[in-house]
Every structure is written in structure tokens, then in C-alpha cells.
Design a protein around this motif. Structure first.
Motif, PDB file in Angstrom:
ATOM      1  N   ALA A 246      -5.909  -6.522  -7.809  1.00 16.52           N
ATOM      2  CA  ALA A 246      -6.787  -5.610  -8.546  1.00 16.52           C
ATOM      3  C   ALA A 246      -6.520  -5.704 -10.040  1.00 16.52           C
ATOM      4  CB  ALA A 246      -6.576  -4.169  -8.067  1.00 16.52           C
ATOM      5  N   THR A 247      -7.500  -5.302 -10.826  1.00 17.92           N
ATOM      6  CA  THR A 247      -7.349  -5.262 -12.271  1.00 17.92           C
ATOM      7  C   THR A 247      -6.791  -3.904 -12.675  1.00 17.92           C
ATOM      8  OG1 THR A 247      -9.246  -6.716 -12.530  1.00 17.92           O
ATOM      9  CG2 THR A 247      -8.541  -5.493 -14.484  1.00 17.92           C
ATOM     10  N   VAL A 248      -5.849  -3.912 -13.603  1.00 16.49           N
ATOM     11  CA  VAL A 248      -5.265  -2.648 -14.064  1.00 16.49           C
ATOM     12  C   VAL A 248      -6.343  -1.791 -14.706  1.00 16.49           C
ATOM     13  CG1 VAL A 248      -3.596  -1.598 -15.619  1.00 16.49           C
ATOM     14  CG2 VAL A 248      -3.024  -3.711 -14.418  1.00 16.49           C
ATOM     15  N   GLN A 249      -6.434  -0.550 -14.268  1.00 14.84           N
ATOM     16  CA  GLN A 249      -7.446   0.354 -14.787  1.00 14.84           C
ATOM     17  C   GLN A 249      -7.102   0.765 -16.215  1.00 14.84           C
ATOM     18  OE1 GLN A 249      -7.584   3.585 -11.970  1.00 14.84           O
ATOM     19  NE2 GLN A 249      -7.625   2.176 -10.226  1.00 14.84           N
ATOM     20  N   ALA A 250      -8.039   0.545 -17.120  1.00 15.60           N
ATOM     21  CA  ALA A 250      -7.788   0.790 -18.538  1.00 15.60           C
ATOM     22  C   ALA A 250      -7.407   2.243 -18.807  1.00 15.60           C
ATOM     23  CB  ALA A 250      -9.013   0.405 -19.359  1.00 15.60           C
TER      24      ALA A 250
ATOM     25  N   GLU B 154       0.831  -1.210   0.000  1.00 15.11           N
ATOM     26  CA  GLU B 154       0.000   0.000   0.000  1.00 15.11           C
ATOM     27  C   GLU B 154       0.866   1.260   0.000  1.00 15.11           C
ATOM     28  OE1 GLU B 154      -2.843  -0.062   3.127  1.00 15.11           O
ATOM     29  OE2 GLU B 154      -3.862  -1.876   2.394  1.00 15.11           O
ATOM     30  N   GLN B 155       1.952   1.219   0.743  1.00  9.96           N
ATOM     31  CA  GLN B 155       2.870   2.361   0.782  1.00  9.96           C
ATOM     32  C   GLN B 155       3.479   2.592  -0.597  1.00  9.96           C
ATOM     33  OE1 GLN B 155       4.972   2.275   4.532  1.00  9.96           O
ATOM     34  NE2 GLN B 155       6.703   3.393   3.628  1.00  9.96           N
ATOM     35  N   ALA B 156       3.866   1.494  -1.259  1.00 14.10           N
ATOM     36  CA  ALA B 156       4.431   1.604  -2.606  1.00 14.10           C
ATOM     37  C   ALA B 156       3.391   2.146  -3.576  1.00 14.10           C
ATOM     38  CB  ALA B 156       4.916   0.229  -3.069  1.00 14.10           C
ATOM     39  N   GLN B 157       2.146   1.719  -3.430  1.00 11.88           N
ATOM     40  CA  GLN B 157       1.078   2.211  -4.317  1.00 11.88           C
ATOM     41  C   GLN B 157       0.879   3.711  -4.157  1.00 11.88           C
ATOM     42  OE1 GLN B 157      -1.994  -0.563  -3.055  1.00 11.88           O
ATOM     43  NE2 GLN B 157      -1.985  -1.547  -5.070  1.00 11.88           N
ATOM     44  N   ARG B 158       0.913   4.186  -2.923  1.00 15.30           N
ATOM     45  CA  ARG B 158       0.734   5.630  -2.701  1.00 15.30           C
ATOM     46  C   ARG B 158       1.888   6.414  -3.326  1.00 15.30           C
ATOM     47  NH1 ARG B 158      -1.043   3.837   2.441  1.00 15.30           N
ATOM     48  NH2 ARG B 158       1.016   4.237   3.384  1.00 15.30           N
ATOM     49  N   ARG B 159       3.103   5.876  -3.197  1.00 15.82           N
ATOM     50  CA  ARG B 159       4.267   6.570  -3.756  1.00 15.82           C
ATOM     51  C   ARG B 159       4.161   6.652  -5.285  1.00 15.82           C
ATOM     52  NH1 ARG B 159       9.127   7.760  -1.580  1.00 15.82           N
ATOM     53  NH2 ARG B 159       8.828   6.347   0.187  1.00 15.82           N
ATOM     54  N   ILE B 160       3.820   5.534  -5.915  1.00 17.52           N
ATOM     55  CA  ILE B 160       3.710   5.514  -7.372  1.00 17.52           C
ATOM     56  C   ILE B 160       2.558   6.391  -7.847  1.00 17.52           C
ATOM     57  CG2 ILE B 160       3.072   4.033  -9.326  1.00 17.52           C
ATOM     58  CD1 ILE B 160       6.018   3.911  -8.563  1.00 17.52           C
TER      59      ILE B 160
ATOM     60  N   LEU C 172       4.436   3.563 -14.420  1.00 12.01           N
ATOM     61  CA  LEU C 172       3.260   2.815 -14.872  1.00 12.01           C
ATOM     62  C   LEU C 172       3.487   1.314 -14.756  1.00 12.01           C
ATOM     63  CD1 LEU C 172       2.107   4.903 -17.949  1.00 12.01           C
ATOM     64  CD2 LEU C 172       0.704   4.304 -15.974  1.00 12.01           C
ATOM     65  N   GLY C 173       4.710   0.881 -15.092  1.00 14.68           N
ATOM     66  CA  GLY C 173       5.034  -0.530 -14.952  1.00 14.68           C
ATOM     67  C   GLY C 173       4.931  -0.978 -13.503  1.00 14.68           C
ATOM     68  N   GLU C 174       5.488  -0.188 -12.592  1.00 12.09           N
ATOM     69  CA  GLU C 174       5.410  -0.525 -11.171  1.00 12.09           C
ATOM     70  C   GLU C 174       3.970  -0.463 -10.682  1.00 12.09           C
ATOM     71  OE1 GLU C 174       6.817  -1.923  -7.659  1.00 12.09           O
ATOM     72  OE2 GLU C 174       8.009  -1.667  -9.485  1.00 12.09           O
ATOM     73  N   PHE C 175       3.200   0.509 -11.177  1.00  9.53           N
ATOM     74  CA  PHE C 175       1.790   0.621 -10.802  1.00  9.53           C
ATOM     75  C   PHE C 175       1.030  -0.644 -11.192  1.00  9.53           C
ATOM     76  CE2 PHE C 175      -2.541   1.511 -12.213  1.00  9.53           C
ATOM     77  CZ  PHE C 175      -3.099   2.071 -11.068  1.00  9.53           C
ATOM     78  N   CYS C 176       1.227  -1.113 -12.425  1.00  6.69           N
ATOM     79  CA  CYS C 176       0.540  -2.321 -12.893  1.00  6.69           C
ATOM     80  C   CYS C 176       0.966  -3.540 -12.078  1.00  6.69           C
ATOM     81  CB  CYS C 176       0.837  -2.557 -14.373  1.00  6.69           C
ATOM     82  SG  CYS C 176       0.139  -1.315 -15.468  1.00  6.69           S
ATOM     83  N   LEU C 177       2.249  -3.613 -11.749  1.00  4.64           N
ATOM     84  CA  LEU C 177       2.753  -4.743 -10.968  1.00  4.64           C
ATOM     85  C   LEU C 177       2.114  -4.737  -9.577  1.00  4.64           C
ATOM     86  CD1 LEU C 177       6.545  -5.690 -10.854  1.00  4.64           C
ATOM     87  CD2 LEU C 177       4.974  -6.196  -9.015  1.00  4.64           C
ATOM     88  N   LEU C 178       2.055  -3.575  -8.958  1.00  5.09           N
ATOM     89  CA  LEU C 178       1.461  -3.472  -7.628  1.00  5.09           C
ATOM     90  C   LEU C 178      -0.030  -3.788  -7.658  1.00  5.09           C
ATOM     91  CD1 LEU C 178       3.330  -0.225  -6.514  1.00  5.09           C
ATOM     92  CD2 LEU C 178       3.601  -2.491  -5.471  1.00  5.09           C
TER      93      LEU C 178
END
Length: 456
Positions: free
Chosen positions: A190-194, A158-164, A178-184
Motif C-alpha cells: 500500500a501507499t503511505v497515506q499522506a 495484518e495483526q501488526a497493522q491493527r496493533r499500530i 508512524l515508522g512501523e506503520f509506514c513500513l507495514l
């Protein structure tokens, strides 16, 4: 107007990449005064920029031992750490970097360099400890993706998601973020938001997919590669990665895929491969060749030379009459030209270029044959290009079976495959040994280092 001092002249020449002339000025100053810290320090920096990391380390170590103020010694130690990093001496570099930090704790650049070294060594918890002690690191833009990876590796999703998310707020199309966001997103279920990907160009979408695949999440990358094929049915990279995921083994990776991959990453190639992934194949191969070949070599070819990592190592170790290189990527060739050392560089298909070579005393290939499946044609072309008793030295990724196409899109070869194809081509396999090739998804990938000889 006051004439520039000799040191200023040397610095200007270094910035113009006129390294021999810059070195000569420093050597002249040191001949008059061997304890001239500024001349010794600058000489080490010049050698480092020229790609001669071993000599750079020697000069910078000598500079750091001279009787000067702590702030000057700290600068020399910081540059010594960078030179050790060039030589893949990461643990040694970290020790030296920490000495520089201790001497000059308020120098932010020293702390940032230390964090990069900790990432290479995968000291994730130590990075988090550093954030507590140096909270300003959280605000350094260039570190945000690195810090998010650190938080991911330590389970702070969750901390990594907030940072990204903060990075993407500032720069919505940042490929690495974006790559890190999709990985997280994938890790959190969760499904990657289109809408996060819909505005990306084809090249940016490919970069995100490649990031996921390189981090070991090919299943999460597959929808993106399939989306690329919908947008461009002839997209070679996407087709190759879908094949890798589904077990389809072609003879070699598409040229467009290899060219595009390295053109895209040319500017950051050495930092990513050497600094983040602990890649040492050129250094290790050169060290092994020093035990096998005379110090003077006539004609040497670097197959798939990339940014020139191997060529620079060879030039430091051997006296070479003619060093040539070829690569598919114009971006990588530009990097090799900028670094210098080659007598000839050419953008060409590997087989086509090899078939034009002759009387080679040494042909080398590091991290090149990983994009070729069956090595039979390459072995045959190398045999024709080598002089009698010429050596073919190369590295591959190690396979359990004869030939594999890994989820990364790279081929892996077994020792049995190397021996069979070398023998069929008329080459003698002198040796094949396992070695640590590069880090992949947090684990060191095993490679094979092989040496073949053309009989007299």
C-alpha cells in the motif's frame, strides 16, 4: 523525627548519583555482617547505576545466593539480569531473568524485562508464545511497537497493522509507531497515506524516515527524505540519506546530520544500541586493549565519546590519570556527564579537537569513524596527538571494497584502506580483525577492530 537508617541513606545517595559515598555505607554494613542481604543487594544495584556492571554482577550473584525468601531472591536475580544485559551477556541474562520469573511469576516487571531480552535475541516466536501465556502483555503501552515488530517478523502483517493503528489512535504523532506503520504499509504493497504524515513537524518526519532506513527499507524512506528536502532544501540529514541511496560518496557525513541524529536519540541511545542491536564494541575493544597495554595509563582520549559507553569500560579496566572525550552532540555529552567517569568533556568537531591534543598514550574511537569517508586526515591528526608508542584503537564497519557509503548513511572501510591511510600518516597497523558489530535488519553487521601504534 526518626533518623534515616544507613540503608536509606545509601539509597538516597545513589539517587543523588553520589555512588562512592553510597557504596561506602554498604561496605561498612557488610564488614559487620557479610550475609546482610539488603546491603549486598543494594551494593550491587549501586554499582550497576554507577556503570560498573562487572562488579554489579558479582555482588548481585552473591546476594541471590544468600538464604532469603523467594521474593527477595527474585529481586536480586532480576537486577542481576539487568547487570548482565549491561555487559551484553544477553543469553545469560535471559536465563537469570527466567529464574526470577519462576520465583515471582506475578511480578509484571520481570515478564516485561524478559520480553526485551527476547527481542535482543530475536526470539520472535518465543515472544508470541509469551503473549498467549501472559495475555496482559498485550495491554502494556511501552511494548506495543515491540510487539508489532514481533508480529511483522513472524509474518503477521495484518495483526501488526491493527496493533499500530491502535497506538496511533491514542497518539497520532508517535514517531516509532508512524515508522512501523509506514513500513507495514510498504510490506503490504500500500501507499503511505499522506494525511498520516502531513501534520508532522520536520523533526518528526525525519524520525519516521530514519526508522524505515534503519529497518532496511531505504527505498520506502526515500520519498520522505525527498519531502524533507522540499520543506527544507538545506536539510543535511535528508541530503545525506538521498546520497546514500543513490551512491554519492562525500568525504564525511554532514556535521548537522550527525549532531541531529544523536541529539534526537540521546536519551534512548544505550537501550536501542546495546539492548536491541547487541552492540558490544566498547566491551570487546577494552578487553583487547587489556592484552596490549599496561594497567596504568596516563592520558586517554575517547573520540566521539557519545553517552560514555567506552569511557566507562576503560575506567573499569585501567587506572587512568586523565580521560577526556569529545562529541558533536550536546545531548550525548549530557548523558556522558550524568554517567560520570570523564575528567574532561567537550562539544567539538573531531578533527579540531584532536589537533588540540598531545602526548596521548591511547586514543579510541568506537562507532565514530562510520561517519567519515576517507580516514587519511583522521590518521594524520591522531599521529600528531599520540605520544611515541601511543596506541590508536578503533572500530569501523567492514567493507568489501576500499570505501563504501551504505544505505544506512554510514561509511564502511576495508582493511586495505585502514592500512594504507595508517601507513601514509606514519602509523603502524598492528592488527585488524573482523568482529560482530551490531545487528542490522535482523543480521549481525561485521565490523573491523583495528590497533595502530605511533613508532618510538
Amino acid at each position: 523525627m526518626t533518623a534515616p537508617s544507613p540503608l536509606q541513606q545509601a539509597l538516597t545517595l545513589m539517587q543523588q548519583q553520589a555512588y562512592p559515598s553510597a557504596e561506602a555505607i554498604c561496605q561498612q554494613l557488610l564488614a559487620k555482617n557479610p550475609k546482610d542481604f539488603n546491603a549486598r543487594h543494594l551494593l550491587g544495584v549501586i554499582k550497576m547505576h554507577a556503570g560498573n556492571a562487572l562488579s554489579a554482577c558479582k555482588e548481585l550473584k552473591r546476594a541471590s545466593e544468600l538464604p532469603v525468601a523467594d521474593r527477595f531472591r527474585a529481586q536480586a536475580l532480576n537486577n542481576l539480569a539487568l547487570a548482565l544485559k549491561q555487559r551484553s551477556k544477553f543469553s545469560d541474562a535471559l536465563q537469570v531473568q527466567e529464574q526470577a520469573v519462576a520465583l515471582l511469576p506475578d511480578e509484571h516487571a520481570f515478564h516485561i524485562n524478559r520480553v526485551y531480552l527476547l527481542e535482543v535475541l530475536e526470539s520472535w516466536q518465543t515472544i508470541l508464545d509469551s503473549l498467549e501465556q501472559q495475555s496482559w502483555l498485550n495491554e502494556v503501552d511501552e511494548l506495543q511497537c515491540l510487539l508489532a515488530r514481533t508480529e511483522r517478523h513472524t509474518g503477521k502483517i495484518e495483526q501488526a497493522q491493527r496493533r499500530i493503528a491502535q497506538v496511533l489512535t491514542r497518539e497520532s504523532d508517535h514517531p516509532e509507531a508512524l515508522g512501523e506503520f509506514c513500513l507495514l504499509q510498504s510490506l503490504s504493497g500500500a501507499t503511505v497515506q499522506a494525511e498520516k504524515l502531513g501534520s508532522l513537524t520536520i523533526d518528526e518526519l525525519e524520525s519516521v524516515a530514519d526508522y524505515l532506513a534503519e529497518e532496511g527499507y531505504l527505498e520506502s524512506a526515500l520519498p520522505l527524505y525527498r519531502r524533507l528536502l522540499e520543506l527544507d532544501p538545506e536539510h543535511a540529514a535528508a541530503r545525506h540519506m538521498v546520497d546514500a541511496a543513490t551512491g554519492q560518496v562525500a568525504n564525511h557525513a554532514p556535521e548537522q546530520y550527525v549532531r541531529g541524529l544523536y541529539d534526537t536519540h540521546a536519551a534512548q541511545f544505550e537501550q536501542q544500541l546495546v539492548d536491541r542491536l547487541g552492540y558490544r564494541a566498547p566491551t570487546l575493544l577494552t578487553d583487547a586493549l587489556a592484552e596490549l597495554l599496561p594497567q596504568h595509563l596516563s592520558r586517554v582520549a575517547d573520540l566521539g565519546c557519545g553517552s560514555g559507553l567506552l569511557g566507562r569500560n576503560l575506567k573499569q579496566q585501567f587506572s587512568i590519570d586523565h580521560l577526556s572525550g569529545c562529541d558533536l552532540s550536546s545531548g550525548m555529552l549530557d548523558e556522558a556527564r550524568r554517567q560520570g567517569g570523564y575528567d574532561q568533556l567537550e562539544q567539538a568537531n573531531l578533527l579540531d579537537w584532536l589537533n588540540q591534543q598531545q602526548a596521548l598514550q591511547l586514543a579510541c574511537a568506537t562507532d565514530v569513524l562510520i561517519y567519515i569517508g576517507d580516514l587519511g586526515p583522521i590518521m594524520q591528526s591522531v599521529h600528531k596527538a599520540l605520544a611515541p608508542e601511543g596506541i590508536f584503537a578503533f572500530t569501523v564497519e567492514a567493507a568489501d571494497q576500499d570505501l563504501e557509503l551504505a544505505p544506512t548513511g554510514r561509511y564502511r572501510h576495508s582493511e586495505a584502506h585502514l592500512r594504507q591511510r595508517a601507513t601514509q600518516a606514519g602509523l603502524e597497523l598492528l592488527s585488524s580483525s573482523a568482529f560482530p558489530l551490531r545487528k542490522e535488519q535482523g543480521k549481525m553487521q561485521t565490523g573491523l577492530m583495528a590497533f595502530c601504534r605511533k613508532p618510538a
